[in-house]
Design a protein around this motif. Structure first.
Motif, mmCIF file in Angstrom:
data_model
loop_
_atom_site.group_PDB
_atom_site.id
_atom_site.type_symbol
_atom_site.label_atom_id
_atom_site.label_comp_id
_atom_site.label_asym_id
_atom_site.label_seq_id
_atom_site.Cartn_x
_atom_site.Cartn_y
_atom_site.Cartn_z
ATOM 1 N N GLY A 1 11.227 -3.630 -10.974
ATOM 2 C CA GLY A 1 10.751 -4.841 -10.783
ATOM 3 C C GLY A 1 9.359 -5.090 -10.044
ATOM 4 O O GLY A 1 9.168 -6.414 -9.651
ATOM 5 N N ALA A 2 8.649 -4.106 -9.995
ATOM 6 C CA ALA A 2 7.351 -4.354 -9.352
ATOM 7 C C ALA A 2 6.470 -5.339 -10.349
ATOM 8 O O ALA A 2 6.680 -4.925 -11.789
ATOM 9 N N ASP A 3 5.688 -6.009 -9.843
ATOM 10 C CA ASP A 3 5.009 -7.121 -10.881
ATOM 11 C C ASP A 3 3.682 -6.747 -11.296
ATOM 12 O O ASP A 3 3.232 -7.222 -12.217
ATOM 13 N N GLY A 4 2.964 -5.835 -10.409
ATOM 14 C CA GLY A 4 1.637 -5.479 -11.021
ATOM 15 C C GLY A 4 1.384 -4.040 -10.049
ATOM 16 O O GLY A 4 2.158 -3.721 -9.211
ATOM 17 N N PHE A 5 0.403 -3.449 -10.781
ATOM 18 C CA PHE A 5 -0.220 -2.169 -10.307
ATOM 19 C C PHE A 5 -1.930 -1.989 -10.140
ATOM 20 O O PHE A 5 -2.262 -2.445 -11.218
ATOM 21 N N VAL A 6 -2.076 -1.772 -8.969
ATOM 22 C CA VAL A 6 -3.600 -1.648 -8.883
ATOM 23 C C VAL A 6 -3.978 -0.191 -9.506
ATOM 24 O O VAL A 6 -3.406 0.885 -9.053
ATOM 25 N N LEU A 7 -5.074 -0.075 -10.468
ATOM 26 C CA LEU A 7 -5.243 1.077 -11.045
ATOM 27 C C LEU A 7 -6.480 1.771 -10.518
ATOM 28 O O LEU A 7 -7.714 0.964 -10.505
ATOM 29 N N GLY A 8 -6.564 2.922 -10.247
ATOM 30 C CA GLY A 8 -7.654 3.750 -9.626
ATOM 31 C C GLY A 8 -7.863 4.888 -10.391
ATOM 32 O O GLY A 8 -7.775 5.012 -11.639
ATOM 33 N N THR A 9 -8.184 5.936 -9.754
ATOM 34 C CA THR A 9 -8.469 7.261 -10.266
ATOM 35 C C THR A 9 -7.110 7.931 -10.736
ATOM 36 O O THR A 9 -7.437 8.950 -11.482
ATOM 37 N N SER A 10 -5.909 7.823 -10.260
ATOM 38 C CA SER A 10 -4.706 8.323 -10.812
ATOM 39 C C SER A 10 -4.446 7.802 -12.175
ATOM 40 O O SER A 10 -3.781 8.617 -12.807
ATOM 41 N N ALA A 11 -4.985 6.691 -12.804
ATOM 42 C CA ALA A 11 -4.649 6.303 -14.167
ATOM 43 C C ALA A 11 -5.547 5.914 -15.128
ATOM 44 O O ALA A 11 -5.517 5.740 -16.293
ATOM 45 N N LEU A 12 -6.877 5.585 -14.321
ATOM 46 C CA LEU A 12 -7.741 4.778 -15.284
ATOM 47 C C LEU A 12 -9.313 5.368 -15.319
ATOM 48 O O LEU A 12 -9.834 5.613 -16.289
ATOM 49 N N PHE A 13 -9.674 5.270 -13.921
ATOM 50 C CA PHE A 13 -11.159 5.778 -13.688
ATOM 51 C C PHE A 13 -11.448 7.293 -13.764
ATOM 52 O O PHE A 13 -10.574 7.905 -13.298
ATOM 53 N N GLY A 14 -12.549 7.547 -14.206
ATOM 54 C CA GLY A 14 -13.070 9.278 -14.179
ATOM 55 C C GLY A 14 -12.234 10.110 -14.939
ATOM 56 O O GLY A 14 -12.223 11.129 -14.870
ATOM 57 N N MET B 1 0.932 -0.936 -0.047
ATOM 58 C CA MET B 1 0.064 -0.101 -0.053
ATOM 59 C C MET B 1 0.883 1.224 -0.094
ATOM 60 O O MET B 1 1.751 1.620 0.959
ATOM 61 N N THR B 2 0.834 2.041 -1.049
ATOM 62 C CA THR B 2 1.560 3.307 -1.002
ATOM 63 C C THR B 2 0.572 4.534 -0.817
ATOM 64 O O THR B 2 0.901 5.592 -0.904
ATOM 65 N N VAL B 3 -0.523 4.267 -0.230
ATOM 66 C CA VAL B 3 -1.634 5.269 0.395
ATOM 67 C C VAL B 3 -2.244 4.502 1.627
ATOM 68 O O VAL B 3 -2.202 3.315 1.631
ATOM 69 N N ASN B 4 -2.640 5.372 2.458
ATOM 70 C CA ASN B 4 -3.557 4.985 3.630
ATOM 71 C C ASN B 4 -4.758 3.954 3.011
ATOM 72 O O ASN B 4 -5.338 4.767 2.315
ATOM 73 N N PRO B 5 -4.770 2.846 3.567
ATOM 74 C CA PRO B 5 -6.146 2.199 2.921
ATOM 75 C C PRO B 5 -7.474 2.809 3.403
ATOM 76 O O PRO B 5 -7.519 3.365 4.398
ATOM 77 N N GLY B 6 -8.209 2.648 2.452
ATOM 78 C CA GLY B 6 -9.772 3.041 2.762
ATOM 79 C C GLY B 6 -10.464 3.974 1.698
ATOM 80 O O GLY B 6 -11.555 3.854 1.604
ATOM 81 N N PHE B 7 -9.561 4.639 1.036
ATOM 82 C CA PHE B 7 -10.154 5.593 0.112
ATOM 83 C C PHE B 7 -9.326 5.867 -1.271
ATOM 84 O O PHE B 7 -8.254 5.859 -1.259
ATOM 85 N N ALA B 8 -10.084 6.062 -2.194
ATOM 86 C CA ALA B 8 -9.339 6.376 -3.554
ATOM 87 C C ALA B 8 -9.063 7.760 -3.679
ATOM 88 O O ALA B 8 -9.644 8.571 -2.865
ATOM 89 N N GLY B 9 -8.174 7.972 -4.323
ATOM 90 C CA GLY B 9 -7.431 9.566 -4.799
ATOM 91 C C GLY B 9 -6.613 10.188 -3.832
ATOM 92 O O GLY B 9 -6.384 11.347 -3.895
ATOM 93 N N GLN B 10 -5.840 9.400 -3.105
ATOM 94 C CA GLN B 10 -4.980 9.875 -2.072
ATOM 95 C C GLN B 10 -3.626 9.915 -2.789
ATOM 96 O O GLN B 10 -3.322 9.268 -3.791
ATOM 97 N N PRO B 11 -2.866 10.828 -2.196
ATOM 98 C CA PRO B 11 -1.505 10.985 -2.687
ATOM 99 C C PRO B 11 -0.533 9.947 -2.251
ATOM 100 O O PRO B 11 -0.657 9.204 -1.499
ATOM 101 N N TYR B 12 0.535 9.792 -3.347
ATOM 102 C CA TYR B 12 1.294 8.733 -3.140
ATOM 103 C C TYR B 12 2.454 9.067 -1.767
ATOM 104 O O TYR B 12 2.563 10.241 -1.906
ATOM 105 N N LEU B 13 2.597 7.914 -1.106
ATOM 106 C CA LEU B 13 3.595 8.337 -0.172
ATOM 107 C C LEU B 13 4.782 7.805 -0.309
ATOM 108 O O LEU B 13 5.121 6.595 -0.240
ATOM 109 N N ASP B 14 5.836 8.871 -0.750
ATOM 110 C CA ASP B 14 7.238 8.494 -1.140
ATOM 111 C C ASP B 14 7.996 7.557 -0.257
ATOM 112 O O ASP B 14 8.657 7.003 -0.597
ATOM 113 N N PHE B 15 7.739 7.732 1.245
ATOM 114 C CA PHE B 15 8.662 7.049 2.062
ATOM 115 C C PHE B 15 8.301 5.530 2.179
ATOM 116 O O PHE B 15 9.198 4.747 2.518
ATOM 117 N N VAL B 16 7.394 5.341 1.367
ATOM 118 C CA VAL B 16 7.057 3.598 1.215
ATOM 119 C C VAL B 16 8.178 3.100 0.196
ATOM 120 O O VAL B 16 8.363 1.927 0.175
#
Length: 233
Positions: free
Chosen positions: A189-202, A138-153
């Motif tokens: 080397g990341a194997d996959g990405f979950v796509l939400g409002t940053s790249a696909l929907f809306g 998780m590169t955002v806190n879980p629970g809501f779409a549209g949050q900013p990426y947390l670089d410290f992860v």
């Protein structure tokens, strides 16, 4: 290196036309569907229920994973496996006997996955990694779409990618996966990405165009045009 998997987060889809959304996303070339289940307790939001999961799994011809952001996840594993989930992610914080729950997922016929929150240290979950086939970072806190990426992860993510190559589990990134981050993290080397409002929907753009853009981003051939730049807003 294989092209990373692209996995739409179906909590962001149009539920008034859900069958059409599944068909259009599959036609666009996505690799699977990511199904978030939230109970309003483990995270402060509600998302897909068992019926939604069963409908999408039945309609889909690509694999579906379920991300259980719920308390007492162990009590519900078999229900979601029976509904068609091929991968089930759980959080270590949701269960005092998380190792047993991961084994229960495998016994259910699904592949066990561990979801790791931004604030969860790798040292906390390191001993669980031999039990899993997949790790959801998780590169955002879980629970809501549209949050900013947390670089410290990023540091934890890179360590998990290295461990995944060594131990044989996949690493999927979930949260604010923009084209730029897909390009950068896919090359690492990341194997996959979950796509939400940053790249696909809306985005008011055809899914096939967006998916082609994301593939091109990873290959290094994607360049923003004035119209595509709106996609990043």
């Amino acid at each position: 290196m294989a092209t990373p998997l692209l996995l739409p987060s179906m909590m962001c889809a149009d539920f008034g036309h859900l069958a059409e959304e599944v068909a259009a996303l599959e036609a666009a070339g996505v690799d699977g569907f990511h199904l978030d289940v939230m109970d309003g307790a483990f995270v402060p939001n509600y998302a897909l229920g068992l019926g939604d999961v069963a409908f999408i799994c039945e309609a889909a011809s690509v694999p579906c994973d379920v991300h259980l952001m719920i308390e007492r996840a162990a009590d519900h594993v078999q229900l979601f496996a029976d509904a068609g989930a091929q991968i089930i992610y759980v959080h270590s914080e949701s269960d005092p006997h998380i190792a047993r729950t991961l084994l229960k997922i495998r016994e259910s016929g699904a592949e066990p996955g561990l979801a790791i929150n931004p604030g969860t240290s790798l040292d906390t979950v390191r001993t669980l990694l031999p039990l899993v086939d997949h790790v959801l970072v998780m590169t955002v806190n879980p629970g809501f779409a549209g949050q900013p990426y947390l670089d410290f992860v990023d540091e934890k993510l890179e360590r998990l990618i290295a461990l995944g190559a060594e131990m044989g589990f996949s690493v999927v990134v979930d949260g604010a996966c923009s084209p730029e981050r897909i390009a950068t993290l896919g090359s690492r080397g990341a194997d996959g990405f979950v796509l939400g409002t940053s790249a696909l929907f809306g985005k008011d753009r055809p899914y096939d165009e967006l998916v082609r853009g994301l593939r091109a981003a990873w290959l290094g051939t994607w360049h923003p045009t004035p119209s595509v730049s709106e996609w990043l807003q």
